[in-house]
Design an enzyme around this catalytic site. Structure first.
Site, PDB file in Angstrom:
ATOM      1  N   GLU A 195       0.838  -1.206   0.000  1.00 59.22           N
ATOM      2  CA  GLU A 195       0.000   0.000   0.000  1.00 59.22           C
ATOM      3  C   GLU A 195       0.872   1.255   0.000  1.00 59.22           C
ATOM      4  OE1 GLU A 195      -3.367   0.319  -0.170  1.00 59.22           O
ATOM      5  OE2 GLU A 195      -3.410  -1.831  -0.547  1.00 59.22           O
ATOM      6  N   ILE A 227      17.268   2.019  -2.518  1.00 58.62           N
ATOM      7  CA  ILE A 227      17.320   1.475  -3.877  1.00 58.62           C
ATOM      8  C   ILE A 227      15.936   1.583  -4.499  1.00 58.62           C
ATOM      9  CG2 ILE A 227      17.704  -0.634  -5.224  1.00 58.62           C
ATOM     10  CD1 ILE A 227      19.742  -1.479  -3.186  1.00 58.62           C
ATOM     11  N   LYS A 281      16.585  -9.502  -0.881  1.00 58.05           N
ATOM     12  CA  LYS A 281      16.184  -8.233  -0.252  1.00 58.05           C
ATOM     13  C   LYS A 281      15.586  -8.563   1.117  1.00 58.05           C
ATOM     14  CE  LYS A 281      13.547  -3.989  -0.939  1.00 58.05           C
ATOM     15  NZ  LYS A 281      12.922  -3.989   0.396  1.00 58.05           N
ATOM     16  N   LYS A 341      10.436  -6.773  -6.416  1.00 58.00           N
ATOM     17  CA  LYS A 341       9.570  -7.309  -5.360  1.00 58.00           C
ATOM     18  C   LYS A 341       8.879  -8.602  -5.780  1.00 58.00           C
ATOM     19  CE  LYS A 341       9.448  -3.902  -2.117  1.00 58.00           C
ATOM     20  NZ  LYS A 341       8.530  -3.534  -1.076  1.00 58.00           N
ATOM     21  N   CYS A 385     -20.618 -23.550  23.594  1.00 58.71           N
ATOM     22  CA  CYS A 385     -20.152 -24.034  22.301  1.00 58.71           C
ATOM     23  C   CYS A 385     -21.167 -23.691  21.223  1.00 58.71           C
ATOM     24  CB  CYS A 385     -19.937 -25.543  22.367  1.00 58.71           C
ATOM     25  SG  CYS A 385     -19.557 -26.290  20.767  1.00 58.71           S
ATOM     26  N   CYS A 406     -22.688 -27.360  19.822  1.00 63.78           N
ATOM     27  CA  CYS A 406     -23.540 -28.279  20.591  1.00 63.78           C
ATOM     28  C   CYS A 406     -24.220 -27.640  21.787  1.00 63.78           C
ATOM     29  CB  CYS A 406     -22.735 -29.489  21.049  1.00 63.78           C
ATOM     30  SG  CYS A 406     -21.527 -29.129  22.352  1.00 63.78           S
ATOM     31  N   CYS A 456     -14.768 -26.478  24.262  1.00 62.63           N
ATOM     32  CA  CYS A 456     -16.104 -27.037  24.452  1.00 62.63           C
ATOM     33  C   CYS A 456     -16.002 -28.239  25.391  1.00 62.63           C
ATOM     34  CB  CYS A 456     -16.680 -27.471  23.105  1.00 62.63           C
ATOM     35  SG  CYS A 456     -18.139 -28.527  23.251  1.00 62.63           S
TER      36      CYS A 456
END
Length: 682
Positions: free
Chosen positions: A37, A85, A123, A326, A420, A423, A438
């Protein structure tokens, strides 16, 4: 030429965003965005500045390396700048070809000329470092900082065993550039230790998001003792200033010289001739990436000839003769659509984030584990949150962190259900455990296959021929819902199953019939009670003599069994308190005829510490607090949390606090671990 207002505003916004996220990454070691991102935002700003040179400012993130010196660290001006770089964002083989074509073009090479020779390297995902040696002695270590000025971290770096403190036959001055990182196995062990500290109630402790953050945080601690506690590694990959050193012609010669001087250099480097070799290297390392013992996010190509490097030169913040190529991002942003709870075959409840589909680590991810309630709370993951999701290789995708600024209003904190979801049995969290489980056991359909296979194994009821594939078929076909259904099977039920002939079916029925004659220890072990292995099952049977007595025993009575501590006693008691489990046992015994010989309870031996009260404080050399408590309770002692006149003994370890002072004030006998063992033996 006037820049349109909307483009000016977008460039300003991008600069602000990139400065913020660079600060989070380089200075605070707490990134809020995945690398992919950040790269997108960086490339967008770079493109705008190329289209509109008027937008370019001296403080633009495209003109310098991110990061500032933290207060508390001395400043170090690099004699030779530590520049970054350029990143080739095209993850396909064409990325390598693009770089080679650019180098050839800038060198004026034509088609048919000899290929350019490169060095291809990994890298690493760590923290860039510069090590300065004078007269062969390490005198200074510094982070990259902004490329011109970094932070001095010499004392912390001296704790890294891979970094030599003294060199033989080295130049008068040598600056070595490299990467501090943390191996994956070391990172997992570090986080395991952190989880143990948190479980024991330690304050201001946390687990680490990824190896890069853990390594960077260790290097940039003001207390070298913290760095010493973290397992750091180092690879050298370049140099800065060299005085009175040998004359090198290629980058590969430099790497080999660094290795000869005693620096670790990654083995996975190669000399490549032309674009085809670069492509082959990128693909080969990509196939090995997940098996490497450390994280990488790409490979680096460098022109091998130092003369050609000098001829190619630099452009603003980066060399023209190198590029980082990459791989597909292992972290991406997405949204949590819901948090569901999955029940595993052993009854463990695991919260799972259902995600808006996102392509990460080479696949489309729709689910990510939150591990347990503590992890979900620590990360504070909520429905509607924007989160960073990580997937590397075949590792189960996980939520790394939440992006707080994007949280919708009115979101609710996640709470693990106390029943749970499959059950309806109680879900409990045992003392010292991170997981809820459970308690439905034999009744819970999520645990059914595991319960049947465990019951049928050789060391339990020994039902020959009842393997995993057959159990899968019977459960999925609805032929078996609970353990008693095994003994209600008929020939027709089995023959109707895929690949089950009449002879095989008869053999299974014969094995079922034979298993009805068993022993109480085998039956107890076959029930699959948590923490009850073969040895504990034998101890329970020997102590109580019959199953009904075990089923009715209180926790206190169960603690009278040799080698049964509080955790096991609570588990056994909780299992037999479940009506579902009692019903299954009754169905196995009466209508289906599973039977064994029962005996008399064992004669109770007197407990050496019965009626005594003991208090534990501090850290013992070899015993954990829980282990010492179990040993004392098994010997009949009551382990109290505070010292009073009724306390018989205080067991004190390192860093014992006010409880030890109180014991001395009241004249209570104080023991160390050796004294505790002597007391228990007596």
């Amino acid at each position: 030429m006037t820049v349109p207002a909307r483009i000016q505003e977008r460039a300003d916004a991008l600069r602000e965003l990139l400065h913020h996220h660079a600060h989070q990454y380089y200075v605070l070691d707490a990134p809020e965005l995945p690398d992919a991102e950040y790269d997108k935002l960086f490339c967008e700003l770079q493109a705008l500045e190329e289209q509109h040179p008027e937008l370019l400012t001296p403080d633009s993130p495209t003109q310098r390396v991110g990061g500032r010196v933290l207060e508390g660290f001395a400043k170090v001006r690099h004699r030779v700048p530590m520049l970054s770089i350029r990143t080739e964002t095209d993850i396909e083989p064409s990325g390598a070809r693009n770089f080679d074509a650019r180098v050839r073009r800038e060198l004026g090479l034509k088609e048919g000329d000899a290929p350019v020779e490169y060095v291809a390297e990994l890298k690493f995902d760590g923290l860039a470092l510069s090590l300065r040696y004078e007269g062969g002695v390490l005198v200074q270590a510094a982070t990259r900082g902004d490329g011109e000025v970094g932070e001095e971290v010499t004392q912390n770096i001296r704790t890294v065993g891979q970094i030599p403190l003294r060199l033989r036959d080295a130049p008068a001055v040598l600056e070595v550039r490299g990467e501090v990182f943390m191996r994956r196995d070391d990172f997992e062990r570090l986080n395991e230790l952190q989880r143990e500290k948190i479980a024991k109630g330690a304050k201001n402790e946390k687990t680490f998001v990824n190896p890069r953050n853990a390594a960077a945080g260790a290097v940039r601690q003001l207390d070298p003792g913290i760095a010493r506690q973290r397992p750091l590694s180092f690879f050298a990959y370049g140099w800065g200033e060299i005085v009175d050193g040998p004359a090198f012609e290629t980058h590969h010669e430099v790497l080999m010289a660094l290795k000869a001087w005693g620096f670790p250099v990654a083995e996975r480097i190669a000399v490549a001739r032309g674009a085809d070799d670069l492509v082959a290297y990128h693909q080969a390392v990509g196939r090995e990436r997940d098996a490497l013992p450390y994280d990488i996010d790409g490979v680096v190509y460098k022109v091998n000839s130092l003369a050609l490097q000098k001829r190619l030169g630099f452009v603003t913040r980066e060399p023209r003769w190198a590029v980082a190529h990459k791989y597909p991002a292992q972290e991406q942003l997405t949204t949590v659509e819901s948090i569901d709870v999955y029940v595993g075959r052993t009854g463990k409840l695991t919260p799972v984030a259902r995600l808006q589909p996102v392509f990460v680590g080479g696949v489309t991810v729709t689910n990510a584990t939150l591990h347990n309630e503590d992890e979900a709370r620590r990360k504070d993951v909520r429905v509607g949150d924007t989160v960073i999701v990580r997937r590397a290789g075949d590792v189960i995708p996980e939520v790394v962190a939440v992006v707080p600024d994007k949280r919708p209003p009115g979101s609710q904190v996640f709470t693990m259900p106390r029943i749970c979801p499959v059950c309806g049995s109680a879900a409990v969290r045992e003392e010292g455990e991170a997981d809820y489980r459970c308690t439905g056991g034999l009744f819970c359909s999520a645990q059914r296959k595991h319960a049947i296979l465990h019951f049928a194994q050789r060391r339990a009821l020994d039902i020959e021929g009842l393997g995993e594939k057959l159990v899968d078929q019977m459960v999925e076909a609805g032929v078996i819902r609970t353990l008693p259904d095994l003994y209600r099977l008929g020939l027709a039920n089995l023959v109707a199953l895929e690949r089950m002939g009449e002879k095989s079916a008869q053999n299974v029925l014969a094995a079922l019939g034979k298993s009805k004659r068993t022993t109480l220890p085998r039956f107890l072990y076959g029930l699959g009670i948590r923490h009850v292995g073969e040895s504990t099952a034998r101890d329970l049977a020997r102590h109580f003599g019959n199953l009904d007595a075990i089923m009715e025993a209180s926790v206190e009575r169960l603690l009278e069994v040799p080698d049964v501590g509080p955790i096991v006693a609570e588990s056994v008691h909780a299992f037999f308190q479940q009506p579902h489990n009692r019903e299954v046992i009754e169905q196995l015994r009466v209508p289906n005829g599973v039977q064994w010989e029962e005996g008399m309870p064992a004669v109770q031996a007197p407990k050496p510490l019965a009626g005594r009260t003991v208090v534990l404080t501090g850290t013992l050399p070899t015993l954990s607090r829980e282990e010492a408590k179990e040993m004392l309770e098994a010997a009949g002692a009551k382990v109290a949390g505070s010292v009073s006149k009724k306390t018989d003994y205080v067991v004190a370890g390192a860093e014992a606090g006010s409880k030890l002072d109180k014991a001395r004030e009241l004249g209570v006998t104080v023991l160390d671990e050796e004294g505790l063992r002597g007391l228990l033996a007596g």
